[in-house]
Design an enzyme around this catalytic site. Structure first.
Site, PDB file in Angstrom:
ATOM      1  N   ILE A  78       0.916  -1.127  -0.125  1.00  0.00           N
ATOM      2  CA  ILE A  78      -0.034  -0.077  -0.031  1.00  0.00           C
ATOM      3  C   ILE A  78       1.027   1.127  -0.045  1.00  0.00           C
ATOM      4  O   ILE A  78       0.539   2.195  -0.730  1.00  0.00           O
ATOM      5  CB  ILE A  78      -0.837  -0.102   1.143  1.00  0.00           C
ATOM      6  CG1 ILE A  78      -1.966  -1.119   1.294  1.00  0.00           C
ATOM      7  CG2 ILE A  78      -1.921   1.040   1.128  1.00  0.00           C
ATOM      8  CD1 ILE A  78      -2.503  -1.590   2.441  1.00  0.00           C
ATOM      9  N   ASP A 101      12.242   2.268   5.093  1.00  0.00           N
ATOM     10  CA  ASP A 101      11.705   0.862   5.078  1.00  0.00           C
ATOM     11  C   ASP A 101      12.961   0.196   5.372  1.00  0.00           C
ATOM     12  O   ASP A 101      13.956   0.510   4.833  1.00  0.00           O
ATOM     13  CB  ASP A 101      11.179   0.476   3.644  1.00  0.00           C
ATOM     14  CG  ASP A 101      10.087  -0.654   3.654  1.00  0.00           C
ATOM     15  OD1 ASP A 101      10.556  -1.662   4.132  1.00  0.00           O
ATOM     16  OD2 ASP A 101       9.316  -0.549   3.123  1.00  0.00           O
ATOM     17  N   SER A 110      12.181  -5.700   5.364  1.00  0.00           N
ATOM     18  CA  SER A 110      11.697  -6.895   5.991  1.00  0.00           C
ATOM     19  C   SER A 110      10.562  -7.581   5.253  1.00  0.00           C
ATOM     20  O   SER A 110      10.443  -8.718   5.189  1.00  0.00           O
ATOM     21  CB  SER A 110      11.327  -6.787   7.503  1.00  0.00           C
ATOM     22  OG  SER A 110      10.404  -5.828   7.661  1.00  0.00           O
ATOM     23  N   SER A 140      -7.322  -0.870  10.424  1.00  0.00           N
ATOM     24  CA  SER A 140      -7.878  -2.074   9.539  1.00  0.00           C
ATOM     25  C   SER A 140      -9.168  -2.377  10.190  1.00  0.00           C
ATOM     26  O   SER A 140      -9.888  -1.970  11.386  1.00  0.00           O
ATOM     27  CB  SER A 140      -7.051  -3.415  10.056  1.00  0.00           C
ATOM     28  OG  SER A 140      -7.541  -4.405   9.651  1.00  0.00           O
ATOM     29  N   TYR A 196      -1.895  -9.463  16.144  1.00  0.00           N
ATOM     30  CA  TYR A 196      -1.855  -8.367  14.920  1.00  0.00           C
ATOM     31  C   TYR A 196      -3.152  -7.372  15.166  1.00  0.00           C
ATOM     32  O   TYR A 196      -2.947  -6.047  15.272  1.00  0.00           O
ATOM     33  CB  TYR A 196      -1.937  -8.775  13.773  1.00  0.00           C
ATOM     34  CG  TYR A 196      -2.409  -8.083  12.714  1.00  0.00           C
ATOM     35  CD1 TYR A 196      -1.315  -7.104  12.239  1.00  0.00           C
ATOM     36  CD2 TYR A 196      -3.411  -7.765  11.981  1.00  0.00           C
ATOM     37  CE1 TYR A 196      -1.563  -6.147  11.194  1.00  0.00           C
ATOM     38  CE2 TYR A 196      -3.862  -6.981  11.177  1.00  0.00           C
ATOM     39  CZ  TYR A 196      -2.871  -6.077  10.705  1.00  0.00           C
ATOM     40  OH  TYR A 196      -2.905  -5.213   9.664  1.00  0.00           O
ATOM     41  N   LYS A 243      -3.471  -2.931  16.008  1.00  0.00           N
ATOM     42  CA  LYS A 243      -4.009  -1.948  15.390  1.00  0.00           C
ATOM     43  C   LYS A 243      -5.164  -1.256  16.535  1.00  0.00           C
ATOM     44  O   LYS A 243      -5.130   0.008  16.502  1.00  0.00           O
ATOM     45  CB  LYS A 243      -5.042  -2.449  14.316  1.00  0.00           C
ATOM     46  CG  LYS A 243      -4.051  -3.005  13.097  1.00  0.00           C
ATOM     47  CD  LYS A 243      -3.031  -2.030  12.651  1.00  0.00           C
ATOM     48  CE  LYS A 243      -2.203  -2.500  11.725  1.00  0.00           C
ATOM     49  NZ  LYS A 243      -1.221  -1.427  11.134  1.00  0.00           N
ATOM     50  N   ASN A 303      -3.493 -13.191   2.142  1.00  0.00           N
ATOM     51  CA  ASN A 303      -4.778 -12.781   1.503  1.00  0.00           C
ATOM     52  C   ASN A 303      -5.110 -13.363   0.304  1.00  0.00           C
ATOM     53  O   ASN A 303      -4.505 -13.941  -0.394  1.00  0.00           O
ATOM     54  CB  ASN A 303      -4.389 -10.951   0.971  1.00  0.00           C
ATOM     55  CG  ASN A 303      -4.204 -10.225   2.356  1.00  0.00           C
ATOM     56  OD1 ASN A 303      -4.760 -10.575   3.101  1.00  0.00           O
ATOM     57  ND2 ASN A 303      -3.661  -9.013   1.995  1.00  0.00           N
ATOM     58  N   ARG A 358     -16.318 -10.028   1.997  1.00  0.00           N
ATOM     59  CA  ARG A 358     -15.389  -8.968   2.533  1.00  0.00           C
ATOM     60  C   ARG A 358     -15.692  -7.865   1.429  1.00  0.00           C
ATOM     61  O   ARG A 358     -16.174  -8.128   0.354  1.00  0.00           O
ATOM     62  CB  ARG A 358     -13.768  -9.407   2.263  1.00  0.00           C
ATOM     63  CG  ARG A 358     -13.644 -10.498   3.350  1.00  0.00           C
ATOM     64  CD  ARG A 358     -13.370 -10.087   4.645  1.00  0.00           C
ATOM     65  NE  ARG A 358     -13.097 -11.362   5.649  1.00  0.00           N
ATOM     66  CZ  ARG A 358     -13.949 -12.104   6.146  1.00  0.00           C
ATOM     67  NH1 ARG A 358     -15.212 -11.979   5.969  1.00  0.00           N
ATOM     68  NH2 ARG A 358     -13.488 -13.120   6.930  1.00  0.00           N
ATOM     69  N   PRO A 414     -10.376 -21.308  11.940  1.00  0.00           N
ATOM     70  CA  PRO A 414     -10.772 -20.592  13.285  1.00  0.00           C
ATOM     71  C   PRO A 414     -10.390 -19.058  13.154  1.00  0.00           C
ATOM     72  O   PRO A 414      -9.393 -18.757  12.452  1.00  0.00           O
ATOM     73  CB  PRO A 414      -9.882 -21.058  14.180  1.00  0.00           C
ATOM     74  CG  PRO A 414      -9.389 -22.440  13.492  1.00  0.00           C
ATOM     75  CD  PRO A 414      -9.372 -22.505  12.031  1.00  0.00           C
TER      76      PRO A 414
HETATM   77  N1  LIG Z   1      -2.822  -5.317   3.173  1.00  0.00           N
HETATM   78  C1  LIG Z   1      -3.742  -5.585   3.917  1.00  0.00           C
HETATM   79  O1  LIG Z   1      -4.555  -6.368   3.909  1.00  0.00           O
HETATM   80  C2  LIG Z   1      -3.939  -4.699   5.234  1.00  0.00           C
HETATM   81  C3  LIG Z   1      -5.361  -4.538   5.706  1.00  0.00           C
HETATM   82  C4  LIG Z   1      -5.396  -3.658   6.730  1.00  0.00           C
HETATM   83  C5  LIG Z   1      -4.448  -2.816   7.226  1.00  0.00           C
HETATM   84  N2  LIG Z   1      -3.271  -3.177   6.498  1.00  0.00           N
HETATM   85  C6  LIG Z   1      -1.867  -2.205   7.216  1.00  0.00           C
HETATM   86  O2  LIG Z   1      -1.547  -1.406   6.371  1.00  0.00           O
HETATM   87  C7  LIG Z   1       0.009  -1.339   6.442  1.00  0.00           C
HETATM   88  C8  LIG Z   1       0.582  -1.531   5.104  1.00  0.00           C
HETATM   89  O3  LIG Z   1       0.301  -2.978   4.775  1.00  0.00           O
HETATM   90  P1  LIG Z   1       0.880  -3.370   3.494  1.00  0.00           P
HETATM   91  O4  LIG Z   1      -0.089  -4.563   2.994  1.00  0.00           O
HETATM   92  O5  LIG Z   1       1.224  -2.338   2.336  1.00  0.00           O
HETATM   93  O6  LIG Z   1       2.148  -4.297   3.867  1.00  0.00           O
HETATM   94  P2  LIG Z   1       3.614  -4.645   3.607  1.00  0.00           P
HETATM   95  O7  LIG Z   1       4.268  -5.556   4.610  1.00  0.00           O
HETATM   96  O8  LIG Z   1       3.601  -4.750   1.870  1.00  0.00           O
HETATM   97  O9  LIG Z   1       4.251  -3.046   3.923  1.00  0.00           O
HETATM   98  C9  LIG Z   1       4.833  -2.834   5.063  1.00  0.00           C
HETATM   99  C10 LIG Z   1       6.281  -2.379   4.793  1.00  0.00           C
HETATM  100  O10 LIG Z   1       6.681  -1.938   6.051  1.00  0.00           O
HETATM  101  C11 LIG Z   1       8.098  -2.538   6.065  1.00  0.00           C
HETATM  102  N3  LIG Z   1       8.652  -2.360   7.504  1.00  0.00           N
HETATM  103  C12 LIG Z   1       7.937  -3.530   8.379  1.00  0.00           C
HETATM  104  N4  LIG Z   1       8.621  -3.407   9.635  1.00  0.00           N
HETATM  105  C13 LIG Z   1       9.510  -2.027   9.435  1.00  0.00           C
HETATM  106  C14 LIG Z   1      10.409  -1.730  10.365  1.00  0.00           C
HETATM  107  N5  LIG Z   1      10.351  -2.022  11.905  1.00  0.00           N
HETATM  108  N6  LIG Z   1      11.093  -0.624   9.929  1.00  0.00           N
HETATM  109  C15 LIG Z   1      11.005  -0.152   8.613  1.00  0.00           C
HETATM  110  N7  LIG Z   1      10.175  -0.740   7.797  1.00  0.00           N
HETATM  111  C16 LIG Z   1       9.413  -1.688   8.236  1.00  0.00           C
HETATM  112  C17 LIG Z   1       8.252  -3.687   5.321  1.00  0.00           C
HETATM  113  O11 LIG Z   1       9.368  -3.946   4.790  1.00  0.00           O
HETATM  114  C18 LIG Z   1       7.046  -3.397   4.286  1.00  0.00           C
HETATM  115  O12 LIG Z   1       7.848  -2.640   3.146  1.00  0.00           O
HETATM  116  C19 LIG Z   1       0.294  -2.186   7.452  1.00  0.00           C
HETATM  117  O13 LIG Z   1       0.230  -1.142   8.796  1.00  0.00           O
HETATM  118  C20 LIG Z   1      -0.710  -3.221   7.752  1.00  0.00           C
HETATM  119  O14 LIG Z   1      -0.934  -3.892   8.973  1.00  0.00           O
HETATM  120  C21 LIG Z   1      -2.737  -3.790   5.565  1.00  0.00           C
END
Ligand SMILES: NC(=O)c1ccc[n+]([C@@H]2O[C@H](COP(=O)([O-])OP(=O)(O)OC[C@H]3O[C@@H](n4cnc5c(N)ncnc54)[C@H](O)[C@@H]3O)[C@@H](O)[C@H]2O)c1
Length: 338
Positions: A12, A31, A34, A125, A150, A154, A200, A232, A297
């Site tokens: 995102i 970033d 990870s 979320s 998790y 949030k 997902n 969803r 579950p």
């Molecule tokens: N994708 C979904 O379905 C979804 C739904 C609801 C909420 N979210 C939230 O949206 C946000 C982005 O989600 P996403 O799907 O893009 O995930 P993603 O894993 O693709 O992106 C997260 C990024 O954060 C980086 N990261 C993680 N820990 C880090 C740290 N300690 N220091 C620096 N960088 C770090 C990762 O390398 C990654 O590039 C997250 O907070 C996630 O919980 C995602």
């Protein structure tokens, strides 16, 4: 104006960086890679013609966070995506999730509290609602007991921001509660890059479609829904990215009604797992190998958003249909497996 996007190489985050740059914002990404790859910078650059500034920092390292803000005094806003997001893993490794999702949030907020004025957008979320009692889900629906560490990060994240905003007049924040993000940029330069087995549904569908996985497991077809599978609200990632830009502009322009606000970001329409599969089959012209297995579950039956608040107050609305978003995910999947 300079905006820090944490987790800006992720799914995102990378799409949001593109939308920010296209609106003329200067972006600096933090970033730790990870769950992403530095190559994503090339994709962003190919779309926008501008390579965003990037610093590889692990936000769990408090000293490095402090040092970053010392060196970047001109950061006016932060969009904080960086977090760990695998629900199952969070049950196995709760402290990793509390450290990465809560610890990093606290370090960033501490730095923002040192400024006279700062804008902050948080990735929340729809998991905060659990199985809501009424559909569609409004922002007033009660937050239910979290099903996983998790989900808890949030809920706690939102509370930490709300408490901090109460005592920090210069800090303005918005939590966006995403429903189910999916898809890839129309250019197919960036998209979802799940490491390991996708958590997902949509990447699991496309990976099965391309032959990377033998079969998609549909967890239960005996739910009280029309076709028996879970429902969803699938939101196209570019629509979601745009919601971040309008939310940020609201704060930067001082148009927010309160210094902490919450918005749902979804389409307002629920789709079942079987409808998502049918959408894939329509846009790809392929039959998907799937099998109905036992319920998993912790899965809730139905969740879709009431988006009235975001529509009316942010002036934001999702534009893409499920088929359009699915098509983008399929084009992306084919491109990365080429
Ligand atoms: N994708 C979904 O379905 C979804 C739904 C609801 C909420 N979210 C939230 O949206 C946000 C982005 O989600 P996403 O799907 O893009 O995930 P993603 O894993 O693709 O992106 C997260 C990024 O954060 C980086 N990261 C993680 N820990 C880090 C740290 N300690 N220091 C620096 N960088 C770090 C990762 O390398 C990654 O590039 C997250 O907070 C996630 O919980 C995602």
């Amino acid at each position: 104006m300079k905006i820090l996007v944490t987790g800006g190489l992720g799914f995102i985050g990378s799409h949001t960086v593109v939308e920010l740059q296209e609106k003329g914002f200067e972006v600096v990404i933090i970033d730790d890679c990870s769950n992403s790859d530095e190559q994503v910078l090339n994709g962003i650059t190919a779309i926008t013609g501008k390579r965003p500034e990037f610093e590889k920092i692990d936000l769990k390292e408090k000293d490095k966070v402090e040092d970053f803000f010392k060196r970047h005094q001109d950061v006016a806003g932060v969009i904080h995506f960086a977090a760990s997001k695998a629900v199952g893993e969070s049950v196995e490794k709760p402290l990793l999730y509390y450290e990465n999702n809560i610890g990093t949030l606290v370090y960033i907020l501490k730095e923002l509290c040192k400024k006279n004025k700062a804008s902050f957008i948080f990735s929340s979320s729809c998991t905060v609602y659990g199985q809501a009692d009424k559909m569609p889900i409004t922002e007033d629906a009660p937050v239910k007991v979290a099903e996983s560490p998790y989900g808890n990060t949030k809920q706690m994240g939102e509370e930490i921001i709300a408490d901090t905003c109460k005592v920090t007049p210069g800090l303005n924040a918005i939590a966006l509660r995403y429903f189910n993000p999916m898809g890839a940029h129309p250019s197919a330069e960036i998209g979802e890059l799940p490491k390991g087995v996708p958590q997902n549904l949509v990447p699991f569908i496309t990976q099965t479609g391309i032959g990377l996985r033998d079969q998609l497991a549909v967890f239960g077809d005996d739910y009280p829904t029309e076709d028996g599978t879970c429902i969803r609200d699938y939101i196209y990632v570019v629509d979601l990215a745009k919601a971040h830009v309008v939310a940020l502009e609201r704060l930067l322009d001082g148009k927010n009604a309160d210094n902490y606000e919450v918005f749902n970001v979804g389409t307002g329409t629920g789709s079942s797992v079987l409808e998502a599969i049918q959408s894939f089959e329509r846009v790809s012209g392929k039959k998907l190998n799937y099998k109905v297995v036992d319920r998993r579950p912790g899965d809730i039956t139905t969740a879709y958003a009431d988006t009235t608040k975001a529509n009316e107050i942010l002036g934001w609305k999702s534009e893409y249909t499920l088929d359009e978003a699915m098509k983008s995910a399929w084009v992306w999947e084919q491109k990365i497996r080429d």
